[in-house]
Each structure stands twice: as structure tokens, then as C-alpha cells.
Write a protein that holds these residues in place. Structure first.
Motif, PDB file in Angstrom:
ATOM      1  N   GLU A   1      41.186  38.539  51.098  1.00 40.10           N
ATOM      2  CA  GLU A   1      40.632  38.711  49.752  1.00 40.10           C
ATOM      3  C   GLU A   1      40.540  37.355  49.045  1.00 40.10           C
ATOM      4  OE1 GLU A   1      39.455  41.492  48.868  1.00 40.10           O
ATOM      5  OE2 GLU A   1      40.376  42.880  50.311  1.00 40.10           O
ATOM      6  N   TYR A   2      39.446  37.139  48.342  1.00 42.28           N
ATOM      7  CA  TYR A   2      39.234  35.919  47.558  1.00 42.28           C
ATOM      8  C   TYR A   2      38.609  36.316  46.220  1.00 42.28           C
ATOM      9  CZ  TYR A   2      34.752  36.712  49.852  1.00 42.28           C
ATOM     10  OH  TYR A   2      33.606  37.293  50.333  1.00 42.28           O
ATOM     11  N   ASP A   3      38.466  35.349  45.344  1.00 38.77           N
ATOM     12  CA  ASP A   3      37.936  35.658  44.009  1.00 38.77           C
ATOM     13  C   ASP A   3      36.989  34.550  43.573  1.00 38.77           C
ATOM     14  OD1 ASP A   3      37.450  36.808  41.597  1.00 38.77           O
ATOM     15  OD2 ASP A   3      39.353  36.215  40.675  1.00 38.77           O
ATOM     16  N   ASP A  48      33.190  33.596  41.712  1.00 37.83           N
ATOM     17  CA  ASP A  48      32.167  34.101  40.793  1.00 37.83           C
ATOM     18  C   ASP A  48      30.858  34.375  41.522  1.00 37.83           C
ATOM     19  OD1 ASP A  48      33.837  33.932  38.614  1.00 37.83           O
ATOM     20  OD2 ASP A  48      33.247  31.877  38.112  1.00 37.83           O
ATOM     21  N   ARG A  82      37.029  43.001  48.412  1.00 40.38           N
ATOM     22  CA  ARG A  82      36.114  42.043  47.794  1.00 40.38           C
ATOM     23  C   ARG A  82      34.690  42.220  48.305  1.00 40.38           C
ATOM     24  NH1 ARG A  82      36.331  38.910  43.125  1.00 40.38           N
ATOM     25  NH2 ARG A  82      34.152  38.283  43.052  1.00 40.38           N
ATOM     26  N   ASP A 105      31.574  43.012  45.885  1.00 40.43           N
ATOM     27  CA  ASP A 105      30.440  42.086  45.799  1.00 40.43           C
ATOM     28  C   ASP A 105      29.132  42.753  46.209  1.00 40.43           C
ATOM     29  OD1 ASP A 105      32.229  40.207  44.971  1.00 40.43           O
ATOM     30  OD2 ASP A 105      32.139  38.964  46.793  1.00 40.43           O
TER      31      ASP A 105
END
Length: 802
Positions: A126-128, A130, A164, A168
């Protein structure tokens, strides 16, 4: 360095044709687009695009262009470069965790870490980041890798989407009118959380041309025309789900109900059915005529393009067999045909035919292949569930086609039994099947072929012939034991003076797997490039072993290159449903075999997609044995028609799990073994007669396949009349890579007794194993003579045509 002529031709062929392997799972009218534009390109596969899985099926082409570069080359402006940079840095940061977790899992499973690392990939973390980007279109590339040596996992970031990824994909689908999810994958992905999005393209992994083909599809230059060769459903919905991934024993309790045979019979809701695939255009098809002549059913069908783009359609013929004393699935595929390229409003008449005697059922109680009496219902369609009833053929009495003996039996397996829906077919056009079939009785006897030259050789020489030529060191075990072709997998004996010729072998099946670059100086031959398969393993090797996998910088002397072409993975090839395209890919392999002097290609691989978690499914063609045998036959014919070149169909048989593959025991009923797991091999052997066959690592009903006399001598040689070369996979006599394995490893001397003539890659321990077995009267000299004679015959046959 500029591409050589053969490289250009091969890449051009794939670029212009391999879109036939691709298909839309979902589509609307927003694509294709007319010209390059500002592109929002996201996803783990945008820059880290995968051309094919890892292991012996990996092919090191001179270069591989990722999807980002392909779009840039074609004039697109990528507006998400900083997102792709961030993702790269994120992936680098997780490497230490991957190594730690792999070692931990290896220890838990009592398997050496470098062995366990084969085919074991880190799940998407998992990443975050924009997603504040703009462009005319948005493409999200989802990639998944798998490989030889381990299996996929039903977890988030592998078969399942990560949280994620789901977030997305759904966000981008809502934000952009022109959004497409592109699947750069080798197998099934659980898409249930995102099935409401409008455009999903199964790009697959198409070898060196993967990225350029995607750009061509987006621009409308190419139109997908493939069909699924495996049912797409959630992992837990497959009947084999609870019998997969065990260390020692795998119980095939689903029997013959594999893939669509199961889902269609129980009428289960799934994501996408076998045989399904959409393109930019639409088709309609109608029945023109049907007739039964000499017990051959011929169906004429008209296919019309009713959409707005040129395209191709695949018409599939299915049969529903009687369900009397022996149960049968609701439908089984028995033929298919792909149309030529049809323009708008253009139509083509195609014929599909089937010999009734090909619809046999195995009666394990009586050891007979029979035609059951009753109604045979025939249907055509463009998937396994979108079918049109055509006709019925009535057989009034049981027909015995073959009298066999029970082989490889398992009396303890408890298989599922399924009830079929009852339908009324009395309104269909009806034909009567005439009883003009000939009954065949199989005679079983040991193949005792003896060559006069071989009979004169010493025991030591006979033992040497029965194992591959070997180098010192462990590197031979990962496919680098060939003297005459650098970096090739192996070759037959070189140490017996009376055997003047030899066979060189290189891995496949996604092309020809060789070392890219090597040098020759005063010290001899040395590797300059390193195999990616080995490079990954070296992260987990003990320091004392690493020098055995050495490669060097360029030294004084000549440098040579072996650039080969990565073709589409096996599953993608089969998805084309196009024999001519598949043969074209075979011609690519054949030309490169001739260039680099390879005699035997260790491919194609034709095991069944029993369970979608099998890490090596990308190499294999389908869950369906008919598709498997037909595709394999096409590629074998195309290669073996070229100057005596040879193929080696593998892995014989029931190699449907990679976890502890060397010592896992497949418990299978005789009927399921014959009708599902051996059928593709049988079709390939009878239709194309490959020069060699490779046994598998696993056991079947308690016996290693390479040690199974019933499998090799009785079924392969007596029933199927095969007289080619039989070799093992790459083993070490008595050596297991799992400390807790319940079952012993195979032995070279037992291979010989069973008729597995050649134990590969060869090792001093294999030689000693044979000699000691002779001393202890565990094997007879005659057995060595039989196997050595067949090996020598195979060498002579092949060299005669070169």
C-alpha cells in the motif's frame, strides 16, 4: 548496436499480429482514439511492464520497451512522470522487506531460501500518492508476475487487488470519460471490486512487442480478437481451491470437473467465462447447414461483422454428451475456428467438423474407451455460455472403441459428482449415428529396442549415455550445462567416443532462452551477461555457492551475442485461437534455433490450468485439454518442419502446482488423469509426433512420473505408439530441496527401468547411482541398453535431417 535482420523480422511479425492474443473483458465506445494526446498513465505496470513470467520460460531479448516509453515514442505526452518516479522509489524501498519475508517463508516451509525464491514475488504494498493529474485519456496498467518454483497467493496485491489499487481505479474511472484498465498479467485476477468500470483490456504478456501492441490498440491500429482459455472466477469458487498448495499431497477431488466443465455444469455465476472476449466490433452468426457423413458431423456457419471496425471472431463448437452410467460435464469444447479479418457488413462462411469417435468417454471400471448411448447435443457460440443449439446425434447402443488395462490407478480418491440440468432437445434436427466403428485392443509389452552399436558398449559408457552431459558445479541445475551452445540448458553425452553426435537443448516456451553475451579468451568461454532467473536467486544464495554462478566483465578476446525473441506467453498464444499465428511464432523459434545451433527446444509446456494459483500457468495454454493439445500441435509442427529441429513437450504429467513440485504427490482418478491431464499430450503426440517428451517433477498416485513404467511404457509407448525420446526434468538423484518432504526424490536408475531414458541435466551422483544399482542387482544391463539405444536413435534421427 543495430538490430539484426532476423530480429527486425521477428519483432515486426509479433507487433503486427500478437494483438490477436488480447481481448476486452469490458468495453464502451470511448476507444480507440484518433491521435496522440496528453496521457494520464498510472499503475505498477506502466514503467515496470512485464513481457513474460520468470524461470525457464523467461527469454532475454536484446531490449524490452516498457509501456511508458512506447507511448512517448508514439507522440503521447505523459503527464504523470512524477507519479511513476515516486512509485519506483517506493518499490526500491521494499526490497529488504521482500528478502526478509522470503527467507522467513522458506524457513517456515523447510525449503532452501534460494529455491523458495523462485517464482515468489512480493505482493503490491500500500502507498499513498496523489492523483491530481489531467489529460485527454487515462490508462491504468496493472501488472502481476509469477514464475517457476512457487505459486501465486490469494491475497491483496497478488490475485486480489490491493486496497490502493481498488481506490485508484474506481476514482480514475469516475474522473475520466476515457479511462481504461489494462491487465499486464499472466493469469486470472480477482476483479470483483472494480467490475463496474467501463473498459478493461486483457493485454496479457506478449513478449518483446507487449508495449507497442498496447499503443496500437489504443490508437485503433490493432483490434483485439482473443478469447479466454481459462474461466475467470474468484479463487475460492474453483472446485480445486481447498486441494491446492499442500506440501506433500494434492487430492484432485474435482475429477473431470475442471474450469468451465464445473462452472457450466452447476450454472455458477462467474466474472468471465471460458471462450469469452470482446473486440472493437461486434458479430452475429447463424447456422447455414449441418450434416452427418460417415459419422463426421459438419456444421456450416455464417459469421457477419455488424460493428464499425474490421475484426475477427472465434466460433466455438461444444458437445453435451450422454449422462447415463458415467457422468459428463454440461458442455465440452470439441472444435473452433477463427474467421479472417472481416470489414463492416462483411461475412464469411466457416465449417466446423467433429468425428463422433473423438467424443469417447473412459470407463475406468472396465478399462474401456466407449461411446455412451443416448443424445449428443451440439452447440456453437462465441463463449462457453453464449451458445446456440444446432442439432442432436443419437447413438442407440454402446460402442466400445478401445480395450485397455487400468493404469496409474487410485482407488482411494473421492471425487465430486454433479447433477446436470435436464433439457428438452426433441425439437432439434436429429441424426442417427451408425455403428461402423472399429474396436481396438491395446497390447502391452516392454519396449526392448536394441541398437547393435549400443550393445557393444561398456556398462560405464551405457550409464553415461543415460544421463546428460554435465559440468562441475551447481549452475547446471538452473539450465546452463551445455558445452556447444553457451548458456543453453543441456545436451546429451559427449564422453562416449562411439557416439559421434549429440543433441543441444535450450529452454522455452516463450522463445529461446540463452545467455545474451559471452566471451572467449585464452582461458576459455565465460559469461558476460547473467541470467535474470539466476540474478534473483543470488539474493538468497549462501556466499560459498555464489562463485559457481559467476559472470565476468569483458576481457581480451572475442565477444559473442545470442539475441533471441521473446514471444507471447503460452496462455496468450492460446488466447489467439489462431493456428496460423501460433505457427508463425514457432517459425520464429525455429529460425533462432538454426542460428544458434540448438537441436531440441525444451517446450512447449502443456499442463492444465487446474487452479488459477499455479505459478507456472502463464507457460501453459488452458484449462481445456482440447485447446492445449491443438495449440501444442501447431507449434510443434511449425518447429519440426524446419531442418530436423526438435521439440520437447512437457511436463508429463499433472504438474499443476509449483510449491514443493519436486516431491508433491498428485492423487488423481484414472479417468480424470486420462480425460483431462493426459489428453493434451495424447492429442499433441498423435497429431504432431514431437521428437521428445519431458516427464515432470511430481508424483502421480505415489510414483514419480519419471519412475512410472505404467505412464511411460504402457500409456505413452503402447497406447499412443510413441517412439521418441523421453527425458526427465532437471533433477539430482535422491536430492530433495524440501527437508520435510514426505516422499523421496527420484533416482536415475529407477528412471531407466520405467523407460525414462535420459536423466537431465546429468551429474556424477546420477552416474554413481546407476552403477551402484547395477552392482546391487536393482537394475539389469539390458535396461541400460534399451534406454541408451533409444537415446542414440533419437540423436541419429535428428542429425540425419540436418
Amino acid at each position: 548496436m543495430e538490430l539484426l535482420d532476423y530480429e527486425k523480422r521477428h519483432i515486426d511479425y509479433l507487433t503486427n499480429n500478437a494483438a490477436e492474443c488480447t481481448l476486452f473483458l469490458k468495453k464502451n465506445s470511448e476507444f480507440p482514439i484518433s491521435k496522440p494526446c496528453n496521457l494520464v498513465l498510472l499503475g505498477n505496470g506502466a514503467r515496470n511492464t512485464i513481457k513474460g513470467g520468470t524461470g525457464s520460460g523467461d527469454v532475454a531479448s536484446r531490449f524490452f520497451k516498457n509501456i511508458e516509453d512506447a507511448f512517448k515514442t508514439n507522440g503521447f505526452n505523459i503527464t504523470t512522470t512524477d507519479w511513476l518516479d515516486k512509485y519506483d522509489e517506493f518499490k526500491k524501498s521494499t526490497l529488504k522487506d521482500y528478502i526478509r519475508d522470503t527467507k522467513k517463508e522458506a524457513k517456515k516451509n523447510h525449503i532452501m531460501p534460494f529455491v523458495y525464491s523462485m517464482g515468489y514475488f512480493e505482493e503490491e504494498k500500500e502507498y499513498d500518492f496523489d492523483l491530481n493529474y489531467d489529460g485527454e485519456i487515462c490508462i491504468y496498467v496493472l501488472s502481476r508476475n509469477s514464475g517457476e518454483g512457487n505459486d501465486r497467493r490469494n491475497i491483496k496485491g497478488d490475485v486480489k487487488l490491493s486496497d490502493r489499487e481498488i481506490k485508484d481505479i474506481l476514482y480514475l474511472n469516475n474522473k475520466f470519460k476515457k479511462f481504461m484498465l489494462v491487465l499486464n498479467v499472466g493469469g486470472v485476477i480477482d476483479l470483483t471490486p472494480v467490475l463496474n468500470i467501463s473498459n478493461i483490456l486483457l493485454l496479457s504478456q506478449l513478449g518483446v512487442a507487449t508495449s507497442d501492441i498496447l499503443v496500437g490498440i489504443i490508437m485503433g491500429k490493432y483490434n483485439p480478437s482473443g478469447k479466454l482459455t481459462t474461466t475467470w472466477a474468484k479463487p475460492e469458487d474453483y472446485p480445486s481451491y481447498n486441494n491446492f498448495g499442500n506440501l506433500d499431497d494434492t487430492y484432485y477431488e474435482e475429477g473431470i470437473y475442471v474450469g468451465y466443465r464445473y462452472f457450466n455444469t452447476i450454472n455458477k455465476n462467474i466474472m468471465f467465462p471460458f471462450g469469452y472476449g470482446l473486440s472493437y466490433t461486434d458479430f452475429e452468426y447463424t447456422i447455414v447447414n449441418k450434416k452427418l457423413i460417415n459419422n463426421k458431423l459438419i456444421i456450416e456457419c455464417s459469421v457477419k461483422n455488424i460493428g464499425n471496425y474490421p475484426g475477427k471472431e472465434v466460433i466455438q463448437l461444444y458437445v453435451t454428451k450422454p449422462n447415463l452410467n458415467i457422468d459428463n460435464p454440461y458442455v465440452e469444447l470439441c472444435n473452433y475456428k477463427k474467421t479472417r479479418l472481416l470489414n463492416f457488413n462483411e461475412e464469411e462462411n466457416i465449417e466446423l467438423e467433429i468425428d463422433i469417435n473423438e467424443l469417447k468417454t473412459y470407463d475406468s471400471k472396465r478399462a474401456l474407451y466407449i461411446l455412451q448411448p443416448g443424445d449428443y447435443i451440439f452447440r456453437i457460440g462465441n463463449s462457453s455460455i453464449n451458445l446456440l443449439n444446432v442439432c442432436r446425434c443419437i447413438l442407440k447402443e454402446e460402442i466400445i472403441l478401445e480395450r485397455l488395462e487400468n493404469k496409474c490407478i487410485n482407488k482411494d480418491i473421492k471425487e465430486i459428482k454433479l447433477d446436470r440440468i435436464i433439457e428438452d432437445y426433441t425439437n432439434l434436427d436429429t441424426f442417427i449415428i451408425n455403428n461402423v466403428f472399429k474396436e481396438e485392443k491395446i497390447i502391452y509389452k516392454k519396449d526392448e529396442y536394441r541398437d547393435p552399436l549400443i550393445e557393444k558398449l561398456s556398462i560405464d559408457n551405457l550409464a553415461s549415455i543415460c544421463i546428460g552431459h554435465y559440468k562441475k558445479g551447481f549452475s547446471a541445475m538452473v539450465g546452463s550445462s551445455c558445452e556447444h551452445v553457451v548458456g543453453a540448458a543441456g545436451e546429451t553425452v559427449l564422453s562416449v567416443n562411439e557416439i559421434k553426435d549429440y543433441l543441444t537443448m535450450a529452454d522455452g516456451p516463450a522463445g529461446l532462452r540463452l545467455i545474451q553475451e559471452y566471451g572467449i579468451d585464452k582461458k576459455g568461454t565465460y559469461n558476460i551477461s547473467i541470467d535474470p532467473f539466476v540474478e534473483k536467486m543470488m539474493l538468497f544464495l549462501p556466499k560459498i555457492i555464489k562463485p559457481l554462478f559467476k559472470h565476468s566483465k569483458r576481457r581480451n578476446g572475442k565477444v559473442y551475442h545470442q539475441y533471441t525473441t521473446a514471444i507471447p506467453i503460452g496462455t496468450a498464444l492460446a488466447q489467439s485461437f489462431n493456428d496460423d499465428f501460433i505457427k508463425g511464432c514457432g517459425n520464429i523459434v525455429a529460425e533462432e534455433m538454426n542460428i544458434f545451433k540448438v537441436d531440441l527446444w525444451l517446450a512447449p509446456a502443456l499442463n492444465i490450468h487446474r487452479n488459477i494459483l499455479c505459478g507456472r500457468n502463464f507457460e501453459y495454454y488452458s484449462e481445456d485439454p482440447y485447446v492445449t493439445g491443438r495449440v501444442a500441435s501447431a507449434i510443434v509442427k511449425s518447429i519440426e518442419n524446419n531442418n530436423g529441429l526438435g521439440t520437447t513437450i512437457k511436463h508429463f504429467a499433472a504438474n499443476n502446482q509449483e510449491f514443493n513440485r519436486n516431491n508433491n504427490n498428485s492423487h488423481i482418478s484414472e479417468r480424470a488423469l486420462r480425460e483431462i491431464y493426459l489428453k493434451g499430450f495424447e492429442l499433441c503426440i498423435k497429431n504432431s509426433n514431437p521428437k521428445a517428451i519431458m516427464t515432470s517433477y511430481n508424483l502421480i498416485n505415489g510414483v514419480h512420473t519419471s519412475e512410472s513404467y505404467e505412464l511411460i511404457n504402457d500409456i505413452l509407448r503402447c497406447e499412443w505408439k510413441y517412439d521418441g525420446l523421453v527425458m526427465s526434468d532437471w533433477i539430482l538423484s535422491g536430492r530433495s530441496f524440501c527437508k520435510k518432504s514426505k516422499y523421496d526424490a527420484p533416482y536415475a536408475y529407477k528412471n531407466i527401468i520405467a523407460g525414462n531414458d535420459l536423466t537431465m541435466p546429468g551429474n556424477i551422483k546420477d552416474h554413481k547411482n546407476i552403477i551402484n544399482a547395477l552392482k546391487n542387482s536393482l537394475i539389469k544391463k539390458e535396461d541400460l541398453i534399451y534406454s541408451s539405444s533409444r537415446i542414440y536413435r533419437a540423436i541419429q534421427r535428428q542429425k540425419k535431417h540436418q
